[in-house]
Design an enzyme around this catalytic site. Sequence first.
Site, PDB file in Angstrom:
ATOM      1  N   CYS A  71       0.838  -1.205   0.000  1.00 17.67           N
ATOM      2  CA  CYS A  71       0.000   0.000   0.000  1.00 17.67           C
ATOM      3  C   CYS A  71       0.878   1.261   0.000  1.00 17.67           C
ATOM      4  CB  CYS A  71      -0.979  -0.034   1.180  1.00 17.67           C
ATOM      5  SG  CYS A  71      -2.382   1.041   0.892  1.00 17.67           S
TER       6      CYS A  71
ATOM      7  N   HIS B 167      -3.163  -5.213   0.149  1.00 21.26           N
ATOM      8  CA  HIS B 167      -2.756  -5.624   1.496  1.00 21.26           C
ATOM      9  C   HIS B 167      -2.682  -7.150   1.596  1.00 21.26           C
ATOM     10  CE1 HIS B 167      -2.790  -1.838   3.809  1.00 21.26           C
ATOM     11  NE2 HIS B 167      -3.661  -1.443   2.896  1.00 21.26           N
TER      12      HIS B 167
ATOM     13  N   GLU C 298      -1.074  -8.901   3.609  1.00 19.99           N
ATOM     14  CA  GLU C 298      -1.077  -9.362   5.022  1.00 19.99           C
ATOM     15  C   GLU C 298      -2.497  -9.644   5.500  1.00 19.99           C
ATOM     16  OE1 GLU C 298      -0.987  -6.231   4.212  1.00 19.99           O
ATOM     17  OE2 GLU C 298      -2.117  -5.082   5.699  1.00 19.99           O
TER      18      GLU C 298
END
Length: 238
Positions: A106, A210, A212
Site C-alpha cells: 500500500c 494488502h 497481510e
Amino acid sequence: MKPLIGITTAYDEKDGYYFLHRAHADAIIKAGGLPVLLPYSEARDRERLVEQLDGLYLTGGNDIDPHRFKEEPHPRLGKVEVLRDRFEFALVETFIAKKKPILGVCRGSQVINVALGGTMYQDLPSQKETALLQHRQTRPLQFPSHYVYIKEDSLLFNIVKERSLLVNSNHHQANWQVGEGLLASAKSEDGVIEAVEKEAEPFILGVQWHPEQLLREKDGASLRIYRYFVKQAIKGMT
Ligand code: MN
C-alpha cells in the site's frame, strides 16, 4: 538462522502510540522471518540500524508529502506524516545502498516508487480522468474485491505464477509515473498501477494491496510473496 525483518510503524500523535496491525508481523513470522518493529529514529543512526537488519518491510498508512515528488498539495490530499516520510525514505535509500531486499505494501509501494524518483496521484478519484474501479473497498480487508493483471515477464509473475490475482484495495492515492529502474508489473482494469518492482539486486517489490490481510484467509499468492521476500533476506545473510 531467521532473518531480521524491520517493519515500519505508524504513529498516533493524539495518544502517543506507535502502532501496527498484527497481520503484518504475523505474515513475516509465517514466512519464516523474525519481525523487528521500527519506531522513527535519527537519520545519523540509520546505517547502524540497516546493518543489523536483513530486510525492510514498508507497511501502509497515511499520505505521502507531495513535496517528495515536487508537487504542491492537492485539495484532496489526506493526512501527511512528515516524520514517518523522513524515516522511511532514508531507510529505503540505505537498504538499496547496502543491497538488502525491500517489500512494500500500500503506502509502502508508493514510498518505494517516490524514493526512486517516481510520481503519484495525490488523490486518484479527482486526478485520474478515466472511469475508476472502487479502490477503497467496502468489505473487510481480508476479503478481496478487484482483479489485478500481472505482466508475464515480471518478478511478481515468477513469484505468484498467476496472470491475474483477486486482491483487496484500500487506497485513494496510487503511483503514477514509475521511478528509475522500476517496472509497473501489475495493473487493475482501470489502468491503475498495482505493483512496482526491480528485479536486479536488491530485490524490491511494492504492491498496492494488502497481502497481510488476505493471508488471514489463507491466500496462497500472498504467502508466496512473503516467503519469497524472506528467502531473499536469508540469501543476503551469508
Ligand atoms: Mn486497488
